[in-house]
Design a protein around this motif. Structure first.
Motif, short mmCIF file in Angstrom:
data_model
loop_
_atom_site.label_atom_id
_atom_site.label_comp_id
_atom_site.label_asym_id
_atom_site.label_seq_id
_atom_site.Cartn_x
_atom_site.Cartn_y
_atom_site.Cartn_z
N ASP A 92 0.84 -1.20 0.00
CA ASP A 92 0.00 0.00 0.00
C ASP A 92 0.87 1.25 0.00
OD1 ASP A 92 -1.42 2.25 1.78
OD2 ASP A 92 -2.98 1.04 0.81
N PRO A 93 0.66 2.16 -0.95
CA PRO A 93 1.53 3.34 -1.05
C PRO A 93 1.48 4.26 0.16
CG PRO A 93 -0.29 3.46 -2.65
CD PRO A 93 -0.36 2.12 -1.99
N GLN A 94 0.36 4.29 0.86
CA GLN A 94 0.25 5.17 2.03
C GLN A 94 0.70 4.49 3.31
OE1 GLN A 94 -3.67 6.80 2.70
NE2 GLN A 94 -3.04 7.86 4.54
N ALA A 142 2.21 0.98 3.70
CA ALA A 142 3.14 -0.15 3.74
C ALA A 142 4.36 0.14 4.61
CB ALA A 142 3.56 -0.55 2.33
N ASP A 143 4.97 1.31 4.48
CA ASP A 143 6.17 1.61 5.26
C ASP A 143 5.89 1.57 6.75
OD1 ASP A 143 7.65 1.90 2.93
OD2 ASP A 143 7.56 4.09 2.93
N TRP A 144 4.78 2.19 7.17
CA TRP A 144 4.43 2.17 8.60
C TRP A 144 4.18 0.74 9.07
CZ3 TRP A 144 0.35 0.43 11.51
CH2 TRP A 144 0.37 0.81 12.87
N SER A 145 3.42 -0.01 8.30
CA SER A 145 3.06 -1.37 8.70
C SER A 145 4.29 -2.27 8.77
CB SER A 145 2.02 -1.94 7.74
OG SER A 145 0.80 -1.23 7.86
N ILE A 146 5.19 -2.17 7.80
CA ILE A 146 6.42 -2.97 7.83
C ILE A 146 7.27 -2.60 9.04
CG2 ILE A 146 8.63 -3.34 6.64
CD1 ILE A 146 6.99 -3.03 3.98
N ALA A 147 7.44 -1.32 9.27
CA ALA A 147 8.25 -0.86 10.41
C ALA A 147 7.67 -1.35 11.73
CB ALA A 147 8.36 0.66 10.41
N GLN A 148 6.35 -1.27 11.88
CA GLN A 148 5.72 -1.71 13.11
C GLN A 148 5.80 -3.23 13.28
OE1 GLN A 148 4.55 -0.09 15.84
NE2 GLN A 148 5.63 1.56 14.79
N LEU A 149 5.62 -3.97 12.20
CA LEU A 149 5.71 -5.43 12.28
C LEU A 149 7.11 -5.83 12.72
CD1 LEU A 149 3.54 -7.59 11.73
CD2 LEU A 149 4.71 -8.06 9.59
N ARG A 150 8.12 -5.20 12.16
CA ARG A 150 9.51 -5.49 12.54
C ARG A 150 9.76 -5.11 14.00
NH1 ARG A 150 12.29 -3.37 7.00
NH2 ARG A 150 12.01 -5.30 5.83
N ALA A 151 9.33 -3.92 14.38
CA ALA A 151 9.56 -3.46 15.76
C ALA A 151 8.85 -4.36 16.77
CB ALA A 151 9.09 -2.02 15.91
N GLN A 152 7.61 -4.70 16.48
CA GLN A 152 6.84 -5.52 17.41
C GLN A 152 7.36 -6.96 17.47
OE1 GLN A 152 4.83 -4.20 19.61
NE2 GLN A 152 5.25 -2.23 18.62
N ALA A 153 7.94 -7.44 16.36
CA ALA A 153 8.51 -8.79 16.36
C ALA A 153 9.70 -8.89 17.32
CB ALA A 153 8.93 -9.18 14.95
N ASN A 154 10.35 -7.76 17.60
CA ASN A 154 11.43 -7.75 18.58
C ASN A 154 10.93 -7.80 20.01
OD1 ASN A 154 13.57 -7.63 16.71
ND2 ASN A 154 13.27 -5.43 16.46
N ARG A 184 -4.31 -0.30 12.26
CA ARG A 184 -4.36 1.12 11.93
C ARG A 184 -5.80 1.61 11.84
NH1 ARG A 184 -5.63 1.60 6.95
NH2 ARG A 184 -5.10 -0.05 5.50
N ASP A 185 -6.73 0.80 12.30
CA ASP A 185 -8.14 1.19 12.35
C ASP A 185 -8.68 0.91 13.76
OD1 ASP A 185 -10.68 1.99 11.75
OD2 ASP A 185 -11.18 0.21 10.59
N PRO A 186 -8.39 1.78 14.72
CA PRO A 186 -8.69 1.49 16.12
C PRO A 186 -10.10 1.85 16.59
CG PRO A 186 -7.49 3.54 15.98
CD PRO A 186 -7.58 2.98 14.57
N ARG A 187 -10.95 2.44 15.73
CA ARG A 187 -12.23 2.99 16.19
C ARG A 187 -13.04 2.01 17.04
NH1 ARG A 187 -14.69 4.22 10.66
NH2 ARG A 187 -13.61 2.25 10.45
N ARG A 188 -13.41 0.88 16.50
CA ARG A 188 -14.27 -0.05 17.26
C ARG A 188 -13.52 -0.66 18.44
NH1 ARG A 188 -15.37 -1.18 12.12
NH2 ARG A 188 -17.32 -0.32 11.37
#
Length: 135
Positions: free
Chosen positions: A16-18, A20-32, A115-119
């Motif tokens: 996703d152009p908007q 993907a970077d955030w999601s990849i960074a968070q997945l990597r960070a959280q995997a640690n 990235r969709d925390p509303r509910r």
């Protein structure tokens, strides 16, 4: 254990152009910090992007995601939260998956990467959310 919401994984898989970077960074960070996991609901939602079970399973393995089952208490809580949503005027019918995911995070005390925390904020206030506005 940390539950990874479908939207984060779709961001990565579809580049996703908007987001993907955030999601990849968070997945990597959280995997640690945590073991990353999905549940059968997330698996089912992800299946829409794949033509075979084998391709989906390979992607899940490559992302290092464990599969965790939904417990009866989580299923029960999801139903109760969904009823509350409807009684408060919620009209969307395609949101039950969010209630299953939120209920599992609540019952199992798993943080949730989304990235969709509303509910989740409204119906599962005790769940620790990792979101773009709160990392």
């Amino acid at each position: 254990m940390l539950l990874v919401d479908t939207n984060v994984l779709v961001d990565i898989l579809e580049n996703d152009p908007q987001w993907a970077d955030w999601s990849i960074a968070q997945l990597r960070a959280q995997a640690n910090l945590h073991r990353l996991a999905i549940n059968p609901i997330i698996y089912s939602e992800l299946s829409l992007a794949f033509s075979t079970v084998e391709a989906l399973d390979q992607s899940i393995d490559e992302l290092g995601l464990a599969m965790v089952e939904l417990s009866r208490p989580a299923l029960f809580l999801a139903g109760k939260a969904f009823i509350r949503y409807r009684r408060q005027g919620g009209t969307k019918n395609n949101v039950l998956a969010d209630f299953y995911i939120g209920a599992q995070a609540a019952v199992s005390r798993y943080p949730l990467l989304t990235r969709d925390p509303r509910r989740y904020k409204t119906y599962f206030a005790d769940v620790q959310l990792i979101t773009p506005d709160r990392t």
